[in-house]
Design an enzyme around this catalytic site. Structure first.
Site, PDB file in Angstrom:
ATOM      1  N   ASP A  13       0.824  -1.221   0.000  1.00  0.00           N
ATOM      2  CA  ASP A  13       0.000   0.000   0.000  1.00  0.00           C
ATOM      3  C   ASP A  13       0.852   1.263   0.000  1.00  0.00           C
ATOM      4  O   ASP A  13       0.437   2.302   0.506  1.00  0.00           O
ATOM      5  CB  ASP A  13      -0.952   0.027   1.207  1.00  0.00           C
ATOM      6  CG  ASP A  13      -1.765  -1.242   1.335  1.00  0.00           C
ATOM      7  OD1 ASP A  13      -2.404  -1.619   0.339  1.00  0.00           O
ATOM      8  OD2 ASP A  13      -1.741  -1.859   2.418  1.00  0.00           O
ATOM      9  N   GLY A  40      -4.492  -4.131  -4.525  1.00  0.00           N
ATOM     10  CA  GLY A  40      -5.151  -3.191  -5.420  1.00  0.00           C
ATOM     11  C   GLY A  40      -4.321  -1.944  -5.623  1.00  0.00           C
ATOM     12  O   GLY A  40      -3.712  -1.436  -4.688  1.00  0.00           O
ATOM     13  N   HIS A  41      -4.253  -1.468  -6.864  1.00  0.00           N
ATOM     14  CA  HIS A  41      -3.573  -0.212  -7.167  1.00  0.00           C
ATOM     15  C   HIS A  41      -4.633   0.847  -7.444  1.00  0.00           C
ATOM     16  O   HIS A  41      -5.513   0.649  -8.277  1.00  0.00           O
ATOM     17  CB  HIS A  41      -2.673  -0.351  -8.400  1.00  0.00           C
ATOM     18  CG  HIS A  41      -1.487  -1.230  -8.183  1.00  0.00           C
ATOM     19  ND1 HIS A  41      -0.804  -1.290  -6.993  1.00  0.00           N
ATOM     20  CD2 HIS A  41      -0.849  -2.084  -9.019  1.00  0.00           C
ATOM     21  CE1 HIS A  41       0.207  -2.132  -7.105  1.00  0.00           C
ATOM     22  NE2 HIS A  41       0.188  -2.635  -8.319  1.00  0.00           N
ATOM     23  N   ARG A 306      -6.342   0.569   7.458  1.00  0.00           N
ATOM     24  CA  ARG A 306      -4.931   0.235   7.644  1.00  0.00           C
ATOM     25  C   ARG A 306      -4.416   0.789   8.966  1.00  0.00           C
ATOM     26  O   ARG A 306      -4.815   1.875   9.384  1.00  0.00           O
ATOM     27  CB  ARG A 306      -4.104   0.791   6.484  1.00  0.00           C
ATOM     28  CG  ARG A 306      -4.472   0.198   5.139  1.00  0.00           C
ATOM     29  CD  ARG A 306      -3.773   0.896   3.983  1.00  0.00           C
ATOM     30  NE  ARG A 306      -4.260   0.397   2.702  1.00  0.00           N
ATOM     31  CZ  ARG A 306      -4.410   1.135   1.615  1.00  0.00           C
ATOM     32  NH1 ARG A 306      -4.120   2.432   1.649  1.00  0.00           N
ATOM     33  NH2 ARG A 306      -4.849   0.597   0.499  1.00  0.00           N
ATOM     34  N   ASP A 334       2.168  14.658   1.353  1.00  0.00           N
ATOM     35  CA  ASP A 334       1.167  15.674   1.696  1.00  0.00           C
ATOM     36  C   ASP A 334       0.316  15.297   2.909  1.00  0.00           C
ATOM     37  O   ASP A 334      -0.221  16.179   3.591  1.00  0.00           O
ATOM     38  CB  ASP A 334       0.249  15.914   0.493  1.00  0.00           C
ATOM     39  CG  ASP A 334      -0.349  14.616  -0.037  1.00  0.00           C
ATOM     40  OD1 ASP A 334       0.442  13.756  -0.483  1.00  0.00           O
ATOM     41  OD2 ASP A 334      -1.578  14.455  -0.003  1.00  0.00           O
TER      42      ASP A 334
END
EC number: 6.3.4.4
Length: 429
Positions: A13, A40-41, A306, A334
């Site tokens: 991730d 997953g992207h 997460r 950020d």
């Protein structure tokens, strides 16, 4: 010409999809070499979010050839649904932009059933599998009874494999787990239909890659998950079922290891982890919750929240060693904006010793305490910054400290989710 491997340097991730999407502009081929639809992207292009589980991230670029290598385990139903969604979005999938290795193994319904039955039985000791059947599929691969992509076009072979495998799987599902048995005939018809749909895309990926090398093409190898989920080198048993390190790029795609020119690691500016397992820098406070909320830290595959914590350079330096990284690609910087004080783990204290690399044993890692260095945060919005020198001074200090600790140069700094919210210091091609 350059052949470049991109891997995650933490527990997955890290934002590999955005980096691969960025570098695909100068690549000719993009290759997945391990894992399955357990990862997953997520990409944001022109304000539109795209989530990929099996199709390589480069599919959004015209004129690029994406490949699914032999090291990937493929759920054909998931792949076909992903192809259909791309078609609806105006991106038709043909053999001009996607090839599937004929030797990739296939996730079957009994793999998913076994995965979920085992996890449910473990209760509190469960690992946190996605339940997609990834592990059981790799088990059958090693046991030499797996179904491969080319079997989907051979009714006799497919039928024999399904019936033989179901003798064992149904026995376990019924007698041991108390679940319902699966029907062989229905499964055979379903997967023959999948095979017919995918047949035009099936090829010998190894041969196609060798042709690309001879032609001097740029090849980008896209890893899934992260270094510390590697079945051999990760925080075992809280790992995935494949080798996620760069060394598997050759094996999982069928290209010789001497053809790899560079290996680059994606590093999130903080650390996250999904499921169980040790996490020395985990934050169970408001700062951790802030990271989760601002960073959208919910799994692209499962939606699970997460776990979040400070950047851990012990984790990153171990990944640098295991993969031979020659450059770092920083993401989600950020997200840290507005946090008054930031911390980076510089080492672990394990009893009387200080160590700078992760211990291989789970028990030893769980006994370690992180040693931190503290930094001043920044309040300025960095999303519009495109030059490193234009970043706030405290942001630069944070990144420079990271680079110095790593001993490896920074090549990319991502300052937002969109493709253009990126500071590129060096392209690998």
């Amino acid at each position: 010409m350059a052949n470049v491997v991109i891997v995650g340097s933490q527990w997955g991730d890290e934002g590999k999809g955005k980096i691969v999407d960025l570098f695909t502009e100068k690549a000719d081929y993009v290759v997945r070499f391990q894992g399955g639809n357990n990862a997953g992207h997520t990409l944001v292009v022109n304000g539109e979010k795209h989530i990929f589980h099996l199709v390589p991230s480069g599919i959004l670029h015209k004129g690029k050839v994406c490949m699914i290598g032999n090291g990937v385990v493929v759920d054909p139903g998931v792949l076909i649904r992903e192809m259909d969604r791309l078609h609806e979005a105006g991106i038709p999938v043909t053999r001009e932009n996607l090839l599937i290795s004929r030797y990739a193994h296939v996730i079957m319904p009994y793999h998913r059933a076994m995965d979920n039955a085992r996890e449910n039985r473990k209760g509190k000791t469960k690992i946190g599998t996605t339940g997609r059947g990834i592990g059981p599929c790799y088990e059958d691969k090693v046991a030499r009874c797996g179904v491969r992509i080319h079997d989907l076009s051979d009714p006799k072979t497919l039928g024999e494999k399904i019936r033989r495998n179901l003798e064992e799987k149904n026995f376990l599902l019924e007698r041991f787990f108390g679940e319902k048995p699966l029907d062989a005939a229905a499964m055979e018809q379903e997967y023959l239909a999948y095979g017919e749909r995918l047949a035009p895309l099936v090829d010998n990926v190894s041969e196609r890659l060798q042709e690309a090398v001879r032609e001097g093409r740029n090849i980008l190898f896209e890893g899934a998950q992260g270094t510390h989920l590697d079945i051999d080198h990760g925080t075992y048993p809280f790992v995935t079922s494949s080798n996620t390190v760069a060394g598997n790029a050759a094996c999982g795609s069928g290209i010789g290891p001497t053809r790899i020119d560079r290996v680059l690691g994606v590093v999130k500016a903080y650390t996250t982890r999904v499921g169980g397992g040790p996490f020395p820098s985990e934050l169970l406070d408001e700062t951790g919750e802030r990271m989760r909320t601002r960073g959208g830290e919910f799994g692209a595959t499962t939606g699970r929240p997460r776990r979040c914590g400070w950047l851990d350079m012990v984790v990153v330096k171990t990944a640098i060693r295991l993969n031979g990284l020659s450059g770092l690609l920083i993401t989600k910087l950020d997200v840290l904006t507005g946090i008054p004080k930031l911390k980076i783990v510089t080492s672990y204290k394990c009893g009387p010793r200080k160590i700078e690399f992760m211990p291989p044993e789970l028990e030893a890692l769980e006994a370690c305490e992180p040693v931190y260095e503290e930094f001043h945060g920044w309040e300025e919005d960095i999303g519009s910054v495109r030059k490193f020198t234009d970043l706030p001074v405290n942001t630069r200090r944070y990144l420079q400290a990271l680079e110095e600790m790593a001993g490896v140069p920074l090549m990319v700094v991502s300052v937002g989710p969109a493709r253009d919210e990126t500071i590129v210091l060096e392209y690998p091609f």
